[in-house]
Design an enzyme around this catalytic site. Structure first.
Site, PDB file in Angstrom:
ATOM      1  N   PRO A   1       0.883  -1.144  -0.100  1.00 35.86           N
ATOM      2  CA  PRO A   1       0.034  -0.012  -0.001  1.00 35.86           C
ATOM      3  C   PRO A   1       0.968   1.187  -0.074  1.00 35.86           C
ATOM      4  CG  PRO A   1       0.071  -1.028   2.268  1.00 35.86           C
ATOM      5  CD  PRO A   1       0.733  -1.921   1.231  1.00 35.86           C
TER       6      PRO A   1
ATOM      7  N   ARG B   1      -2.268  15.039 -11.316  1.00 32.74           N
ATOM      8  CA  ARG B   1      -3.322  13.934 -11.480  1.00 32.74           C
ATOM      9  C   ARG B   1      -4.446  14.289 -12.177  1.00 32.74           C
ATOM     10  NH1 ARG B   1      -5.516  11.839  -7.449  1.00 32.74           N
ATOM     11  NH2 ARG B   1      -5.499   9.730  -7.927  1.00 32.74           N
TER      12      ARG B   1
ATOM     13  N   CYS C   1       0.334  27.738 -17.967  1.00 34.29           N
ATOM     14  CA  CYS C   1      -0.169  28.258 -19.339  1.00 34.29           C
ATOM     15  C   CYS C   1      -0.838  26.822 -20.172  1.00 34.29           C
ATOM     16  CB  CYS C   1       1.055  28.754 -19.914  1.00 34.29           C
ATOM     17  SG  CYS C   1       1.337  30.259 -19.352  1.00 34.29           S
ATOM     18  N   GLU C   2      -1.503  25.955 -19.446  1.00 33.04           N
ATOM     19  CA  GLU C   2      -2.208  24.907 -20.046  1.00 33.04           C
ATOM     20  C   GLU C   2      -3.716  24.972 -19.806  1.00 33.04           C
ATOM     21  OE1 GLU C   2      -0.705  22.397 -21.963  1.00 33.04           O
ATOM     22  OE2 GLU C   2       1.065  22.997 -21.347  1.00 33.04           O
TER      23      GLU C   2
ATOM     24  N   TYR D   1       1.196  11.066  -4.748  1.00 34.29           N
ATOM     25  CA  TYR D   1       1.213  11.598  -6.041  1.00 34.29           C
ATOM     26  C   TYR D   1       1.098  12.752  -6.244  1.00 34.29           C
ATOM     27  CZ  TYR D   1       1.248   6.393  -6.461  1.00 34.29           C
ATOM     28  OH  TYR D   1       1.428   4.995  -5.920  1.00 34.29           O
TER      29      TYR D   1
END
Length: 444
Positions: free
Chosen positions: A302, A340, A371-372, A401
């Site tokens: 885990p 994510r 800038c996306e 993550y």
């Protein structure tokens, strides 16, 4: 005026069910985690920042140890690793699953026993393998045929390295196609269907410097149903039986990987470690009885299930604007500290903290500063209608993550990590500065 309220709002923003257990409501709209005010943490360490509740991580480690008392529980370092995490995991009696020489080096430098580590990776570099062998890791998971001769050559005739073979059991599971790793036509492991796994097992058994301790599989991530794991157990035990028939070898270990799902938003399902342990151990015993094999020692890995619910991300609102029917709330972080949502559609539940709103909730889309167009942290989430620049937003379930996948896109430095425990806050990882970024650029 454009109508901002949809016909049905998402989950109510006051639900704290996915927050760390230590989360407490304070006066005037404030929240504390680990006895520390989030607003005060933001003021002290600036934003964006990650807050990690030490007690939450330790409690989750203990839950796994209690649920799997006869198994080896390895924390998956790729979820989030730093020296403090290494110490907490060690003190709670877990092993460590690492995927690179970098993770291995950090853990070793922090004092973690290498014999309680397992090295993974579909494309291990020469440095990865050399470091693992030099430090004496407990297991190396073979992921491709070429690794077998390479590990054997590096090990030499005077010693034996324990290895496992990663098998693709043909089980589809996971929250998104990009995190399903138990099926054919993806990069991990050796196929059970086409015989690659069986061939690799035979090759390992033919190497005098390698000791095959067992088989490994990892079927995916964000899995909230026990059933795929039970299917994997049956198929892996079936392969262990064929190994015994063909080679006269009884393998003593079975590693079923991790991928245990957590709820990122109130109302979402999560995998219960206790229920998983009960059904896994029963299925393993039954399958081995049918196959006439002794029950191997179980290993699980885990990562997210331990780290994710312990983390909270803090952001300051920089801008608020209406575009068509959408209310955009832009913050001082984004995909550089949490890729994510852009990678595989992860959903979060941000919350306003630090003041009492004067307006009811409306549907908003929280976006980052990069800038996306895909730099969206949370779409269609309830936030107060009076959200404004300077407000503090907190996002729970941010412990896995995010730190480990963060980047310096647009040359925006990575956020700090702050541990909270018993009413105190301390810095674990400092903020990446512009000076840090300039020092890496050595060209002229």
């Amino acid at each position: 005026m454009t109508e901002l309220l949809p016909t049905r709002l998402p989950t109510a923003p006051d639900d704290l069910s996915v927050w760390p257990a230590s989360t407490a409501r304070l006066p005037h709209g404030h929240l504390s985690v680990g006895g520390v005010s989030l607003a005060e943490t933001a003021d002290r360490f600036d934003t964006p920042a990650y807050v990690v509740d030490e007690d939450e991580i330790r409690t989750r480690c203990r839950t796994y140890r209690a649920a799997f008392p006869a198994a080896d529980v390895l924390y998956a370092a790729k979820a989030f690793l730093c020296r403090a995490i290494v110490r907490w995991i060690d003190e709670e009696g877990l092993g460590l699953d690492v995927c690179s020489a970098g993770e291995l080096d950090l853990a070793h430098a922090a004092g973690f026993p290498p014999e309680r580590m397992v090295l993974h990776g579909n494309a291990k570099s020469p440095r990865d393998l050399a470091t693992a062998l030099r430090l004496g890791v407990g297991r190396i998971v073979v992921d491709s045929p070429s690794e077998i001769a390479r590990i054997a050559a590096l090990t030499g005739p005077a010693r034996r390295q324990k290895v496992m073979v990663r098998v693709v059991p043909g089980v589809a599971a996971g929250g998104h196609e990009k995190i399903r790793t138990g099926t054919e036509d993806q990069k991990f492991g050796l196929s059970l269907t086409d015989g690659s796994a069986q061939h690799a097992i035979a090759r390992v058994l033919g190497q005098s410097s390698l000791e095959l301790t067992g088989l490994h599989c990892h079927i995916g991530s964000q899995i909230t149903d026990v059933k795929p794991y039970l299917v994997a157990v049956r198929r892996m035990v079936g392969l262990m039986a064929r190994v015994h028939e063909s080679h006269g070898v009884t393998l003593p270990e079975l590693d079923l990987g991790g991928g245990h799902g957590v709820a990122h938003r109130p109302g979402e399902p999560a995998l219960d470690p206790t229920a998983l342990a009960r059904r896994l151990t029963a299925e393993l015993a039954a399958s081995c009885a049918v196959a006439g094999l002794p029950v191997p020692r179980l290993v699980i890995e885990p990562g997210r299930a331990i780290a994710a619910p312990a983390g909270v991300a803090l952001y300051r609102v920089l801008a608020v604007k209406h575009t068509g029917r959408t209310l955009f709330v832009a913050v001082d972080g984004g995909m550089s500290d949490n890729p994510r949502p852009a990678l595989y559609g992860a959903r979060y539940a941000p919350r306003l903290v630090g003041r009492v709103p004067t307006a009811g909730p409306v549907a908003a889309t929280v976006v980052g500063r990069h800038c996306e167009a895909g730099d969206v942290l949370a779409a269609d989430v309830p936030l107060p209608g009076d959200v404004r620049p300077g407000d503090l937003l907190a996002v729970p379930v941010a412990g896995a993550y995010q730190v480990s996948m963060a980047s310096a896109y647009n040359l925006v430095g990575r956020p700090p990590v702050v541990a909270v425990h018993g009413g105190t806050a301390r810095l674990l990882i400092r903020r990446e500065t512009q000076e840090d970024l300039r020092r890496r650029d050595v060209g002229a």
